[in-house]
Design a protein around this motif. Sequence first.
Motif, PDB file in Angstrom:
ATOM      1  N   LEU A 124       0.836  -1.210   0.000  1.00 38.65           N
ATOM      2  CA  LEU A 124       0.000   0.000   0.000  1.00 38.65           C
ATOM      3  C   LEU A 124       0.868   1.256   0.000  1.00 38.65           C
ATOM      4  CD1 LEU A 124      -2.789  -1.106   2.501  1.00 38.65           C
ATOM      5  CD2 LEU A 124      -3.111  -0.596   0.070  1.00 38.65           C
ATOM      6  N   LEU A 125       1.950   1.238   0.776  1.00 40.16           N
ATOM      7  CA  LEU A 125       2.858   2.388   0.795  1.00 40.16           C
ATOM      8  C   LEU A 125       3.517   2.606  -0.555  1.00 40.16           C
ATOM      9  CD1 LEU A 125       4.512   1.971   4.283  1.00 40.16           C
ATOM     10  CD2 LEU A 125       3.186   3.933   3.484  1.00 40.16           C
ATOM     11  N   LYS A 126       3.942   1.517  -1.183  1.00 43.54           N
ATOM     12  CA  LYS A 126       4.551   1.650  -2.509  1.00 43.54           C
ATOM     13  C   LYS A 126       3.569   2.289  -3.480  1.00 43.54           C
ATOM     14  CE  LYS A 126       7.655  -2.340  -2.337  1.00 43.54           C
ATOM     15  NZ  LYS A 126       7.914  -3.648  -2.985  1.00 43.54           N
ATOM     16  N   LEU A 127       2.327   1.812  -3.455  1.00 45.25           N
ATOM     17  CA  LEU A 127       1.311   2.372  -4.355  1.00 45.25           C
ATOM     18  C   LEU A 127       0.994   3.823  -4.023  1.00 45.25           C
ATOM     19  CD1 LEU A 127      -1.131  -0.670  -4.550  1.00 45.25           C
ATOM     20  CD2 LEU A 127       0.265   0.240  -6.417  1.00 45.25           C
ATOM     21  N   ALA A 128       0.995   4.149  -2.735  1.00 44.70           N
ATOM     22  CA  ALA A 128       0.668   5.518  -2.317  1.00 44.70           C
ATOM     23  C   ALA A 128       1.696   6.524  -2.816  1.00 44.70           C
ATOM     24  CB  ALA A 128       0.556   5.587  -0.797  1.00 44.70           C
ATOM     25  N   HIS A 129       2.925   6.074  -3.024  1.00 43.35           N
ATOM     26  CA  HIS A 129       3.980   6.996  -3.458  1.00 43.35           C
ATOM     27  C   HIS A 129       4.179   7.040  -4.969  1.00 43.35           C
ATOM     28  CE1 HIS A 129       5.277   8.368   0.403  1.00 43.35           C
ATOM     29  NE2 HIS A 129       5.306   7.136   0.857  1.00 43.35           N
ATOM     30  N   CYS A 148      -5.757   6.119  -0.950  1.00 43.48           N
ATOM     31  CA  CYS A 148      -5.355   4.939  -0.190  1.00 43.48           C
ATOM     32  C   CYS A 148      -6.357   4.732   0.954  1.00 43.48           C
ATOM     33  CB  CYS A 148      -3.945   5.151   0.362  1.00 43.48           C
ATOM     34  SG  CYS A 148      -3.269   3.708   1.186  1.00 43.48           S
ATOM     35  N   PRO A 149      -6.745   3.483   1.219  1.00 45.28           N
ATOM     36  CA  PRO A 149      -7.747   3.241   2.261  1.00 45.28           C
ATOM     37  C   PRO A 149      -7.247   3.551   3.674  1.00 45.28           C
ATOM     38  CG  PRO A 149      -6.903   1.162   1.422  1.00 45.28           C
ATOM     39  CD  PRO A 149      -6.331   2.245   0.560  1.00 45.28           C
ATOM     40  N   LYS A 150      -5.941   3.639   3.852  1.00 45.69           N
ATOM     41  CA  LYS A 150      -5.380   3.984   5.154  1.00 45.69           C
ATOM     42  C   LYS A 150      -4.425   5.153   4.991  1.00 45.69           C
ATOM     43  CE  LYS A 150      -5.397  -0.659   7.143  1.00 45.69           C
ATOM     44  NZ  LYS A 150      -4.559  -1.690   7.784  1.00 45.69           N
ATOM     45  N   ARG A 151      -4.300   5.943   6.040  1.00 44.73           N
ATOM     46  CA  ARG A 151      -3.352   7.053   6.005  1.00 44.73           C
ATOM     47  C   ARG A 151      -1.935   6.504   6.000  1.00 44.73           C
ATOM     48  NH1 ARG A 151      -4.627  10.682  11.005  1.00 44.73           N
ATOM     49  NH2 ARG A 151      -2.845   9.404  11.485  1.00 44.73           N
ATOM     50  N   PRO A 152      -1.031   7.136   5.244  1.00 46.85           N
ATOM     51  CA  PRO A 152       0.356   6.660   5.228  1.00 46.85           C
ATOM     52  C   PRO A 152       0.963   6.534   6.625  1.00 46.85           C
ATOM     53  CG  PRO A 152       0.043   8.236   3.482  1.00 46.85           C
ATOM     54  CD  PRO A 152      -1.225   8.237   4.302  1.00 46.85           C
TER      55      PRO A 152
END
Length: 132
Positions: free
Chosen positions: A32-37, A51-55
């Motif tokens: 998820l972090l990789k996708l968020a960035h 993203c469904p969760k905050r970084p």
Amino acid sequence: MQEQARLEREQYIRSHRQDANPYERVDDPLELLKLAHVRREPAELIRYLPCPKRPEDLYAELDAGRTAPLVSHATKVLECGDVHQAHPLGNVVRAIGLTFRDDWHPTDHQHRLLDEVSKQGRLLASEDHAAA
């Protein structure tokens, strides 16, 4: 005439825009972090869902053993020279180094890349400030 064309275009975009969820079926905090960035180019007909969760919450879910793959990913991004994606990842890697100081020892190469990201990030910030 131009106003009418603008209104028609806006209506077309509203009726044809689709949501894209790059996070669908992804539960792993690291992924998820990789996708968020990932930097996504703006597209009028695509609305990317957040993203469904905050970084911050995702980072909190990582332990020292799970940070090594994130550091490896950040290093690859830094080497590719994607400054817009590399700057936040560089900050994350620095935070990981502070948080897991005893468990993570960056290589000289990673230190050089992080220093370069810091310089590039300052340039980006000054460019963004000048443009505003």
